[in-house]
Design an enzyme around this catalytic site. Structure first.
Site, PDB file in Angstrom:
ATOM      1  N   ASN A 125     -33.022  56.303  25.857  1.00 52.32           N
ATOM      2  CA  ASN A 125     -33.670  57.393  25.127  1.00 52.32           C
ATOM      3  C   ASN A 125     -34.359  56.814  23.879  1.00 52.32           C
ATOM      4  O   ASN A 125     -33.705  56.209  23.037  1.00 52.32           O
ATOM      5  CB  ASN A 125     -32.598  58.429  24.729  1.00 52.32           C
ATOM      6  CG  ASN A 125     -33.188  59.618  23.993  1.00 52.32           C
ATOM      7  OD1 ASN A 125     -34.003  59.459  23.103  1.00 52.32           O
ATOM      8  ND2 ASN A 125     -32.763  60.813  24.364  1.00 52.32           N
ATOM      9  N   HIS A 175     -35.410  58.170  18.884  1.00 47.91           N
ATOM     10  CA  HIS A 175     -35.184  57.776  17.491  1.00 47.91           C
ATOM     11  C   HIS A 175     -36.102  56.660  17.032  1.00 47.91           C
ATOM     12  O   HIS A 175     -36.207  56.396  15.830  1.00 47.91           O
ATOM     13  CB  HIS A 175     -33.708  57.484  17.251  1.00 47.91           C
ATOM     14  CG  HIS A 175     -32.890  58.739  17.354  1.00 47.91           C
ATOM     15  ND1 HIS A 175     -33.206  59.882  16.655  1.00 47.91           N
ATOM     16  CD2 HIS A 175     -31.817  59.060  18.114  1.00 47.91           C
ATOM     17  CE1 HIS A 175     -32.350  60.841  16.957  1.00 47.91           C
ATOM     18  NE2 HIS A 175     -31.504  60.369  17.848  1.00 47.91           N
ATOM     19  N   HIS A 194     -37.382  63.337  24.583  1.00 45.73           N
ATOM     20  CA  HIS A 194     -37.198  64.769  24.363  1.00 45.73           C
ATOM     21  C   HIS A 194     -38.374  65.265  23.539  1.00 45.73           C
ATOM     22  O   HIS A 194     -38.517  64.895  22.370  1.00 45.73           O
ATOM     23  CB  HIS A 194     -35.876  64.989  23.619  1.00 45.73           C
ATOM     24  CG  HIS A 194     -35.501  66.418  23.431  1.00 45.73           C
ATOM     25  ND1 HIS A 194     -34.317  66.808  22.844  1.00 45.73           N
ATOM     26  CD2 HIS A 194     -36.140  67.565  23.746  1.00 45.73           C
ATOM     27  CE1 HIS A 194     -34.249  68.125  22.806  1.00 45.73           C
ATOM     28  NE2 HIS A 194     -35.358  68.621  23.341  1.00 45.73           N
ATOM     29  N   ARG A 225     -39.414  67.946  21.587  1.00 48.27           N
ATOM     30  CA  ARG A 225     -38.818  69.136  20.986  1.00 48.27           C
ATOM     31  C   ARG A 225     -39.892  70.122  20.574  1.00 48.27           C
ATOM     32  O   ARG A 225     -41.020  69.753  20.261  1.00 48.27           O
ATOM     33  CB  ARG A 225     -38.001  68.753  19.754  1.00 48.27           C
ATOM     34  CG  ARG A 225     -36.815  67.854  20.053  1.00 48.27           C
ATOM     35  CD  ARG A 225     -36.031  67.634  18.771  1.00 48.27           C
ATOM     36  NE  ARG A 225     -35.439  68.880  18.354  1.00 48.27           N
ATOM     37  CZ  ARG A 225     -34.165  69.228  18.570  1.00 48.27           C
ATOM     38  NH1 ARG A 225     -33.348  68.400  19.176  1.00 48.27           N
ATOM     39  NH2 ARG A 225     -33.708  70.379  18.176  1.00 48.27           N
ATOM     40  N   ARG A 273     -40.329  67.021  16.086  1.00 47.44           N
ATOM     41  CA  ARG A 273     -39.844  66.242  14.950  1.00 47.44           C
ATOM     42  C   ARG A 273     -39.872  64.739  15.209  1.00 47.44           C
ATOM     43  O   ARG A 273     -39.894  63.959  14.285  1.00 47.44           O
ATOM     44  CB  ARG A 273     -38.454  66.682  14.526  1.00 47.44           C
ATOM     45  CG  ARG A 273     -37.361  66.286  15.485  1.00 47.44           C
ATOM     46  CD  ARG A 273     -35.991  66.661  14.954  1.00 47.44           C
ATOM     47  NE  ARG A 273     -35.858  68.084  14.788  1.00 47.44           N
ATOM     48  CZ  ARG A 273     -34.680  68.728  14.795  1.00 47.44           C
ATOM     49  NH1 ARG A 273     -33.561  68.043  14.919  1.00 47.44           N
ATOM     50  NH2 ARG A 273     -34.617  70.032  14.672  1.00 47.44           N
ATOM     51  N   HIS A 274     -39.814  64.336  16.483  1.00 50.69           N
ATOM     52  CA  HIS A 274     -39.929  62.885  16.743  1.00 50.69           C
ATOM     53  C   HIS A 274     -40.998  62.590  17.790  1.00 50.69           C
ATOM     54  O   HIS A 274     -42.105  62.185  17.448  1.00 50.69           O
ATOM     55  CB  HIS A 274     -38.571  62.223  17.043  1.00 50.69           C
ATOM     56  CG  HIS A 274     -37.607  63.009  17.906  1.00 50.69           C
ATOM     57  ND1 HIS A 274     -37.950  63.567  19.099  1.00 50.69           N
ATOM     58  CD2 HIS A 274     -36.290  63.292  17.706  1.00 50.69           C
ATOM     59  CE1 HIS A 274     -36.891  64.158  19.616  1.00 50.69           C
ATOM     60  NE2 HIS A 274     -35.869  64.026  18.790  1.00 50.69           N
ATOM     61  N   GLU A 318     -36.639  65.393  28.595  1.00 49.59           N
ATOM     62  CA  GLU A 318     -35.715  66.437  28.146  1.00 49.59           C
ATOM     63  C   GLU A 318     -36.538  67.565  27.547  1.00 49.59           C
ATOM     64  O   GLU A 318     -37.455  67.313  26.756  1.00 49.59           O
ATOM     65  CB  GLU A 318     -34.767  65.890  27.079  1.00 49.59           C
ATOM     66  CG  GLU A 318     -33.763  64.907  27.612  1.00 49.59           C
ATOM     67  CD  GLU A 318     -32.868  64.369  26.499  1.00 49.59           C
ATOM     68  OE1 GLU A 318     -33.008  64.798  25.339  1.00 49.59           O
ATOM     69  OE2 GLU A 318     -32.056  63.509  26.799  1.00 49.59           O
ATOM     70  N   THR A 364     -29.379  67.321  20.018  1.00 43.31           N
ATOM     71  CA  THR A 364     -28.822  68.356  20.886  1.00 43.31           C
ATOM     72  C   THR A 364     -27.308  68.466  20.663  1.00 43.31           C
ATOM     73  O   THR A 364     -26.583  67.505  20.849  1.00 43.31           O
ATOM     74  CB  THR A 364     -29.113  67.999  22.352  1.00 43.31           C
ATOM     75  OG1 THR A 364     -30.486  67.637  22.431  1.00 43.31           O
ATOM     76  CG2 THR A 364     -28.837  69.149  23.272  1.00 43.31           C
ATOM     77  N   GLU A 387     -26.183  66.504  33.775  1.00 43.58           N
ATOM     78  CA  GLU A 387     -25.816  65.476  32.803  1.00 43.58           C
ATOM     79  C   GLU A 387     -24.680  66.060  31.986  1.00 43.58           C
ATOM     80  O   GLU A 387     -24.852  67.079  31.302  1.00 43.58           O
ATOM     81  CB  GLU A 387     -27.003  65.115  31.908  1.00 43.58           C
ATOM     82  CG  GLU A 387     -26.628  64.042  30.876  1.00 43.58           C
ATOM     83  CD  GLU A 387     -27.822  63.516  30.090  1.00 43.58           C
ATOM     84  OE1 GLU A 387     -28.944  63.442  30.645  1.00 43.58           O
ATOM     85  OE2 GLU A 387     -27.632  63.171  28.910  1.00 43.58           O
ATOM     86  N   HIS A 424     -24.909  61.413  25.476  1.00 46.09           N
ATOM     87  CA  HIS A 424     -24.758  61.883  24.090  1.00 46.09           C
ATOM     88  C   HIS A 424     -23.595  61.161  23.416  1.00 46.09           C
ATOM     89  O   HIS A 424     -22.455  61.295  23.826  1.00 46.09           O
ATOM     90  CB  HIS A 424     -24.546  63.401  23.986  1.00 46.09           C
ATOM     91  CG  HIS A 424     -24.956  63.917  22.637  1.00 46.09           C
ATOM     92  ND1 HIS A 424     -26.190  64.429  22.354  1.00 46.09           N
ATOM     93  CD2 HIS A 424     -24.284  63.935  21.459  1.00 46.09           C
ATOM     94  CE1 HIS A 424     -26.261  64.773  21.089  1.00 46.09           C
ATOM     95  NE2 HIS A 424     -25.119  64.470  20.518  1.00 46.09           N
TER      96      HIS A 424
HETATM   97  N1  PXP Z   1     -28.742  63.078  26.725  1.00 47.13           N
HETATM   98  C1  PXP Z   1     -29.228  64.212  26.170  1.00 47.13           C
HETATM   99  C2  PXP Z   1     -29.441  65.401  27.040  1.00 47.13           C
HETATM  100  C3  PXP Z   1     -29.543  64.275  24.802  1.00 47.13           C
HETATM  101  O1  PXP Z   1     -30.034  65.403  24.263  1.00 47.13           O
HETATM  102  C4  PXP Z   1     -29.349  63.119  24.016  1.00 47.13           C
HETATM  103  C5  PXP Z   1     -29.665  63.156  22.559  1.00 47.13           C
HETATM  104  O2  PXP Z   1     -31.015  63.317  22.339  1.00 47.13           O
HETATM  105  C6  PXP Z   1     -28.883  61.953  24.648  1.00 47.13           C
HETATM  106  C7  PXP Z   1     -28.567  61.974  25.991  1.00 47.13           C
HETATM  107  C8  PXP Z   1     -28.729  60.670  23.906  1.00 47.13           C
HETATM  108  O3  PXP Z   1     -27.760  60.786  22.903  1.00 47.13           O
HETATM  109  P1  PXP Z   1     -27.559  59.594  21.896  1.00 47.13           P
HETATM  110  O4  PXP Z   1     -28.829  59.443  21.120  1.00 47.13           O
HETATM  111  O5  PXP Z   1     -26.405  60.036  21.063  1.00 47.13           O
HETATM  112  O6  PXP Z   1     -27.277  58.370  22.707  1.00 47.13           O
END
Ligand code: PXP
Length: 249
Positions: A7, A10, A52, A54, A58-59, A79, A110, A160, A200
């Site tokens: 992901n 960030h 994602h 959003r 925001r990102h 996402e 999330t 998931e 997550h």
């Molecule tokens: N899976 C989903 C559905 C999420 O919303 C997120 C966070 O954006 C993640 C995985 C990844 O989480 P993390 O950044 O804590 O690894």
């Protein structure tokens, strides 16, 4: 072999912290570029890239998704909130999969699983639109029996499992209970014919346990990988800057 979805949200968070409002993503000083990062992640073995988009942007920005569509060599997992606007966008971009997540503007990322039971018809409509377009749907849900039943009824076909509560409890008293909840959810989902992913809060320490989750197909990991990349890259980044400041030295 468990697959890894990286992901890259960030990376875009860091970019937006300095370059919010710039209308170009590439060239000039705008950095870091999440799409370039995605190509490096793929080169290192990522099995897919998760982003994602959003509602508050925001990102990740829409142009990131389009550029990733051009650049990705693996799979894109988008996402998204369960809204008509996001459904329309996904049908245009055509990621390999979409992961339906709850979204509220206040949360930092999330926070809880999607309430499939409470929004069954809304989720059904998105599932059907995606199925008709050949896009795999994943539902990001808590390891809750009723939510898993609802996901199976909608023929998702992936879920998931939200690992946030377990990750938060990892160094505390509730860890074993949270992990058994995830295991029971994974078994129930697998028995109902669903593919089981998880994500997550997974990091370099707790991955040792989550990799033992029954039937787990793919882990989606973001924050910890981006954090590790910053940490392992800082020395080279500082050395290079000092060398550029003092080329003769
Ligand atoms: N899976 C989903 C559905 C999420 O919303 C997120 C966070 O954006 C993640 C995985 C990844 O989480 P993390 O950044 O804590 O690894």
């Amino acid at each position: 072999m468990i697959l890894l979805g990286v992901n890259i949200d960030h990376c875009a968070t860091v970019r937006q912290a300095r370059y919010r409002g710039y209308d170009s993503t590439v060239g000039g000083p705008v950095e870091p570029d999440p799409v370039f990062l995605a190509t490096l992640a793929e080169r290192a073995g990522a099995d897919g890239i998760t982003i994602h988009l959003r509602e508050d942007r925001r990102h990740i920005q829409e142009r990131d998704v389009w550029r990733l569509r051009e650049a990705a060599q693996t799979r894109i997992n988008l996402e998204m909130a369960c809204t008509p606007a996001m459904t329309e966008f996904a049908l245009k971009v055509r990621p390999e999969s979409v992961c339906l997540v709850p979204e509220s503007r206040e949360e930092i990322s999330t926070e809880g699983g999607l309430d499939v039971v409470g929004q069954r018809e809304r989720v059904r409509a998105v599932c059907e639109a995606m199925r008709a377009a050949g896009i795999t749907v994943s539902l990001f849900i808590d390891a809750d029996s009723a939510q898993i039943d609802a996901a199976a009824e909608l023929r998702a076909p992936w879920i998931e499992l939200h690992t946030g509560a377990w990750a938060n409890a990892y160094h505390g008293a509730g860890r074993a209970e949270e992990f058994s909840r995830l295991c029971a959810g994974a078994r129930q989902a697998h028995a109902a014919g669903l593919v089981v992913n998880a994500g997550h809060g997974i990091n370099y320490v707790n991955v040792a346990e989550i990799r033992t989750l029954p039937h787990v197909h793919e882990l989606n990991i973001g924050h910890s990988i981006i954090s590790r990349a910053l940490t392992t890259g800082i020395e080279e980044a500082v050395r290079e800057m000092k060398a550029r400041m003092n080329p003769a030295g």
